[in-house]
Design an enzyme around this catalytic site. Structure first.
Site, PDB file in Angstrom:
ATOM      1  N   CYS A 144     -40.607 -24.097  29.950  1.00  0.00           N
ATOM      2  CA  CYS A 144     -39.621 -23.591  30.925  1.00  0.00           C
ATOM      3  C   CYS A 144     -38.718 -22.530  30.307  1.00  0.00           C
ATOM      4  O   CYS A 144     -37.857 -22.840  29.486  1.00  0.00           O
ATOM      5  CB  CYS A 144     -38.800 -24.768  31.456  1.00  0.00           C
ATOM      6  SG  CYS A 144     -37.357 -24.298  32.431  1.00  0.00           S
ATOM      7  N   CYS A 186     -34.937 -22.907  30.958  1.00  0.00           N
ATOM      8  CA  CYS A 186     -34.369 -24.011  30.171  1.00  0.00           C
ATOM      9  C   CYS A 186     -33.871 -23.479  28.835  1.00  0.00           C
ATOM     10  O   CYS A 186     -32.800 -23.852  28.349  1.00  0.00           O
ATOM     11  CB  CYS A 186     -35.413 -25.091  29.933  1.00  0.00           C
ATOM     12  SG  CYS A 186     -36.016 -25.890  31.443  1.00  0.00           S
TER      13      CYS A 186
END
Length: 307
Positions: A49, A52
């Site tokens: 991700c 993230c």
């Protein structure tokens, strides 16, 4: 469970104490139980991700800046999918705040650092930082020490409270009381002068102010023995009896001081524009409403006035 990536950036890294990784097995301990002591952020992320990686540094920076008011716990959803699945997490990054064992707030996506800071500020409002002195406990300790007769140590403890909060009214009043106890009337007055005008009606402040005024009155009087002789020679010398009461109070002889003023009220309650009654009221204010001498004195005064 289908997880949708929210955008891109460096890999999340754990930090000791305030920041840690959790698992399905340790989630209850790390998040639920820990949130009963201070708020805990749970950051759901995954190695693939990008957003993230972008959000995590801002989260960690904000958590460290909060100095223990909040903790950050991170969960890799690829390795531990059960918890995010139960919580209905459908996209990452997702940050959920737990307070007192329950989810309290949260946000999704790689929000700006300013938004992260605002989120944590709102969440931790009123929460003391880790290691930050508890003012209430410091004040209680100082009050106990002063009651035990150690004014010097109590003054040091009140000074500790003022080092944390220079405008704390109870600490200022307590420090002034310590000075007064040791006979440093001028220092007591100077300390009390630091209390803002708007707070002068605080009960603790008024009590110390009354004590200072009474101490100054007593300092101008002669020896107690001479005053006692005057009263013995002429029981109707109300001024001598009034001065004797003031001097006795300065010596801590509250019951005896009360008795002298009550004698004046009994004989001539209007003497000196009700001076004896007014002085008694000032005594009560200085001693505090819960003091045994105050309670007893008020009862006796009421009996005389309303009999």
């Amino acid at each position: 469970m289908t997880i949708v990536e929210q955008g891109s950036g460096p890999a999340p890294q754990a930090a000791p104490d305030l920041i840690k990784d959790t698992t399905t097995q340790t989630f209850v301990k790390d998040v639920i139980e820990e949130s009963k002591r201070q708020p805990v952020l749970i950051d759901f992320w995954a190695p693939w991700c990008g957003p993230c990686r972008q959000l995590t540094p801002a989260l960690e920076k904000a958590v460290r800046a909060a100095k223990g008011k909040v903790k950050l716990v991170k969960m890799n959803i690829d390795e531990h999918p059960a918890i995010p699945g139960q919580m209905g997490i459908q996209s990452i990054p997702a940050v959920i705040a737990f307070v007192n064992g329950q989810p309290a707030d949260g946000f999704m996506g790689a929000v700006p650092e300013s938004q992260v800071n605002a989120f944590i500020d709102k969440l931790t409002k009123g929460v003391p930082a880790a290691g930050e002195p508890n003012i209430a406990e410091i004040l209680k300790e100082a009050e106990t020490v002063l009651a035990e007769g150690d004014a010097a140590t109590a003054a040091q403890i009140y000074a500790e409270a003022l080092a944390v909060d220079a405008t704390n009214i109870a600490a200022l009043a307590g420090l002034a009381k310590c000075y007064l106890t040791t006979g440093a009337i001028e220092q007591a007055r100077q300390t009390l002068a630091m209390v803002p005008e708007s707070k002068r009606n605080d009960a603790g402040v008024k009590a110390v102010q009354a004590s200072i005024d009474l101490a100054e009155q007593a300092s101008s009087l002669g020896p107690v023995t001479e005053l006692e002789k005057k009263v013995a020679a002429n029981p109707l010398d109300h001024q001598a009896r009034f001065d004797l009461a003031t001097a006795l109070n300065a010596m801590g002889k509250r019951t005896e001081a009360t008795e002298q003023l009550l004698q004046i009220v009994k004989r001539d309650r209007k003497w000196n524009d009700e001076g004896a009654r007014k002085q008694l009221v000032q005594f009560f204010e200085a001693w505090g409403g819960a003091d045994e001498a105050t309670v007893d004195g008020r009862k006796r005064l009421s009996t005389i006035l309303f009999s």
